[in-house]
Motif scaffolding. Structure first.
Motif, PDB file in Angstrom:
ATOM      1  N   LEU A  23       0.830  -1.210   0.000  1.00 50.23           N
ATOM      2  CA  LEU A  23       0.000   0.000   0.000  1.00 50.23           C
ATOM      3  C   LEU A  23       0.864   1.259   0.000  1.00 50.23           C
ATOM      4  CD1 LEU A  23      -2.705  -1.136   2.578  1.00 50.23           C
ATOM      5  CD2 LEU A  23      -2.972  -0.959   0.085  1.00 50.23           C
ATOM      6  N   PHE A  24       1.920   1.264   0.816  1.00 51.27           N
ATOM      7  CA  PHE A  24       2.791   2.436   0.881  1.00 51.27           C
ATOM      8  C   PHE A  24       3.511   2.654  -0.451  1.00 51.27           C
ATOM      9  CE2 PHE A  24       6.560   4.894   1.695  1.00 51.27           C
ATOM     10  CZ  PHE A  24       6.089   5.895   2.536  1.00 51.27           C
ATOM     11  N   THR A  25       3.973   1.571  -1.063  1.00 50.67           N
ATOM     12  CA  THR A  25       4.654   1.697  -2.350  1.00 50.67           C
ATOM     13  C   THR A  25       3.727   2.263  -3.412  1.00 50.67           C
ATOM     14  OG1 THR A  25       6.209  -0.075  -1.842  1.00 50.67           O
ATOM     15  CG2 THR A  25       5.858   0.419  -4.179  1.00 50.67           C
ATOM     16  N   ILE A  26       2.481   1.804  -3.439  1.00 50.64           N
ATOM     17  CA  ILE A  26       1.513   2.365  -4.387  1.00 50.64           C
ATOM     18  C   ILE A  26       1.396   3.868  -4.174  1.00 50.64           C
ATOM     19  CG2 ILE A  26      -0.906   2.421  -5.119  1.00 50.64           C
ATOM     20  CD1 ILE A  26      -1.058  -0.558  -4.240  1.00 50.64           C
ATOM     21  N   ALA A  27       1.276   4.282  -2.922  1.00 47.52           N
ATOM     22  CA  ALA A  27       1.133   5.706  -2.611  1.00 47.52           C
ATOM     23  C   ALA A  27       2.359   6.493  -3.053  1.00 47.52           C
ATOM     24  CB  ALA A  27       0.878   5.886  -1.121  1.00 47.52           C
ATOM     25  N   ASP A  28       3.549   5.994  -2.757  1.00 49.84           N
ATOM     26  CA  ASP A  28       4.786   6.702  -3.096  1.00 49.84           C
ATOM     27  C   ASP A  28       4.950   6.823  -4.611  1.00 49.84           C
ATOM     28  OD1 ASP A  28       7.246   7.991  -2.430  1.00 49.84           O
ATOM     29  OD2 ASP A  28       8.318   6.113  -2.784  1.00 49.84           O
ATOM     30  N   VAL A  29       4.689   5.739  -5.327  1.00 55.04           N
ATOM     31  CA  VAL A  29       4.811   5.758  -6.789  1.00 55.04           C
ATOM     32  C   VAL A  29       3.759   6.686  -7.406  1.00 55.04           C
ATOM     33  CG1 VAL A  29       4.544   4.352  -8.888  1.00 55.04           C
ATOM     34  CG2 VAL A  29       5.916   3.506  -6.960  1.00 55.04           C
ATOM     35  N   THR A  30       2.560   6.645  -6.883  1.00 54.87           N
ATOM     36  CA  THR A  30       1.476   7.472  -7.429  1.00 54.87           C
ATOM     37  C   THR A  30       1.773   8.955  -7.203  1.00 54.87           C
ATOM     38  OG1 THR A  30      -0.070   5.675  -6.954  1.00 54.87           O
ATOM     39  CG2 THR A  30      -1.018   7.826  -7.488  1.00 54.87           C
ATOM     40  N   ALA A  31       2.121   9.306  -5.975  1.00 55.16           N
ATOM     41  CA  ALA A  31       2.433  10.712  -5.678  1.00 55.16           C
ATOM     42  C   ALA A  31       3.670  11.171  -6.445  1.00 55.16           C
ATOM     43  CB  ALA A  31       2.627  10.885  -4.175  1.00 55.16           C
ATOM     44  N   GLY A  32       4.679  10.306  -6.523  1.00 61.07           N
ATOM     45  CA  GLY A  32       5.877  10.662  -7.287  1.00 61.07           C
ATOM     46  C   GLY A  32       5.589  10.872  -8.757  1.00 61.07           C
ATOM     47  N   SER A  33       4.651  10.116  -9.284  1.00 58.77           N
ATOM     48  CA  SER A  33       4.255  10.290 -10.683  1.00 58.77           C
ATOM     49  C   SER A  33       3.562  11.634 -10.886  1.00 58.77           C
ATOM     50  CB  SER A  33       3.348   9.142 -11.117  1.00 58.77           C
ATOM     51  OG  SER A  33       4.041   7.918 -11.056  1.00 58.77           O
ATOM     52  N   ALA A  34       2.700  12.003  -9.940  1.00 59.70           N
ATOM     53  CA  ALA A  34       2.045  13.315 -10.023  1.00 59.70           C
ATOM     54  C   ALA A  34       3.075  14.436  -9.914  1.00 59.70           C
ATOM     55  CB  ALA A  34       0.993  13.446  -8.923  1.00 59.70           C
ATOM     56  N   ASN A  71      -1.533   6.816   6.556  1.00 54.36           N
ATOM     57  CA  ASN A  71      -2.497   6.173   7.447  1.00 54.36           C
ATOM     58  C   ASN A  71      -3.063   4.915   6.802  1.00 54.36           C
ATOM     59  OD1 ASN A  71      -2.675   8.234   9.608  1.00 54.36           O
ATOM     60  ND2 ASN A  71      -3.396   9.509   7.916  1.00 54.36           N
ATOM     61  N   PHE A  72      -2.932   3.795   7.509  1.00 49.84           N
ATOM     62  CA  PHE A  72      -3.575   2.554   7.111  1.00 49.84           C
ATOM     63  C   PHE A  72      -4.956   2.565   7.767  1.00 49.84           C
ATOM     64  CE2 PHE A  72       0.981   1.787   7.126  1.00 49.84           C
ATOM     65  CZ  PHE A  72       1.172   1.245   5.871  1.00 49.84           C
ATOM     66  N   LEU A  77      -8.541   2.205   1.564  1.00 44.23           N
ATOM     67  CA  LEU A  77      -7.784   1.356   2.483  1.00 44.23           C
ATOM     68  C   LEU A  77      -6.693   2.143   3.204  1.00 44.23           C
ATOM     69  CD1 LEU A  77      -7.301  -1.859   0.301  1.00 44.23           C
ATOM     70  CD2 LEU A  77      -9.167  -1.304   1.896  1.00 44.23           C
ATOM     71  N   ALA A  78      -6.150   3.150   2.522  1.00 43.64           N
ATOM     72  CA  ALA A  78      -5.063   3.935   3.091  1.00 43.64           C
ATOM     73  C   ALA A  78      -5.023   5.303   2.412  1.00 43.64           C
ATOM     74  CB  ALA A  78      -3.738   3.218   2.894  1.00 43.64           C
ATOM     75  N   GLU A  79      -4.441   6.269   3.130  1.00 41.72           N
ATOM     76  CA  GLU A  79      -4.300   7.606   2.557  1.00 41.72           C
ATOM     77  C   GLU A  79      -3.078   8.256   3.180  1.00 41.72           C
ATOM     78  OE1 GLU A  79      -4.782  10.851   4.077  1.00 41.72           O
ATOM     79  OE2 GLU A  79      -4.849   9.878   6.026  1.00 41.72           O
ATOM     80  N   GLY A  80      -2.544   9.245   2.469  1.00 42.32           N
ATOM     81  CA  GLY A  80      -1.373   9.916   3.010  1.00 42.32           C
ATOM     82  C   GLY A  80      -1.070  11.211   2.306  1.00 42.32           C
ATOM     83  N   THR A  81      -0.061  11.872   2.838  1.00 40.97           N
ATOM     84  CA  THR A  81       0.466  13.110   2.277  1.00 40.97           C
ATOM     85  C   THR A  81       1.951  12.889   2.024  1.00 40.97           C
ATOM     86  OG1 THR A  81      -1.117  14.377   3.573  1.00 40.97           O
ATOM     87  CG2 THR A  81       0.745  15.593   2.650  1.00 40.97           C
TER      88      THR A  81
END
Length: 139
Positions: free
Chosen positions: A55-66, A82-83, A121-125
């Protein structure tokens, strides 16, 4: 910015994301969307829930892509994650990042990771530092 070329370059050169079957499917100015479909046993932890690292990797890759949507190389500077719910019986994961602030040196993005039912499932900044170098595109 040629977003299709950016998607192709990021998908072909992010070997860790490729190992996880994580694909970038959309990038536009200050925005990105990614997907893992299907979720397999390799994405799960010992209790058969989606692994937190996944989940964290998805978030990091997605935000990094943006953050890379401006054509400049970036690196993750900080994150708060946050999980919210366990990913039990999950068949698909989607990440979506939107821009909170784009600056010359520092940019900030929010990310949500959802399952096939659009349950968060999860969210972050995530905060990124600009490396000041243009992205090199690959064919």
């Amino acid at each position: 910015m040629d977003y299709e070329k950016l998607i192709k370059t990021r998908n072909s050169t992010n070997y860790f994301a490729n190992m996880m079957d994580l694909r970038i499917i959309e990038i536009k100015k200050g925005y990105a969307r990614t997907v893992i479909d299907p979720v397999t046993k390799t994405h799960l932890n010992p209790i058969n829930s989606v692994h937190g690292g996944c989940l964290f990797t998805i978030a990091d890759v997605t935000a990094g892509s943006a953050a890379s949507s401006y054509g400049i190389q970036v690196t993750t500077l900080d994150s708060h994650f946050n999980f919210l719910r366990p990913g039990l019986h999950t068949t698909k994961l989607t990440g979506e990042a939107t821009e909170l602030k784009h600056g010359k040196n520092i940019s900030v993005y929010t990310v949500e990771i959802k399952d096939q039912d659009d349950t968060v499932l999860a969210e972050g900044t995530f905060t990124f530092a600009s490396l000041g170098k243009p992205i090199v595109f690959h064919d």
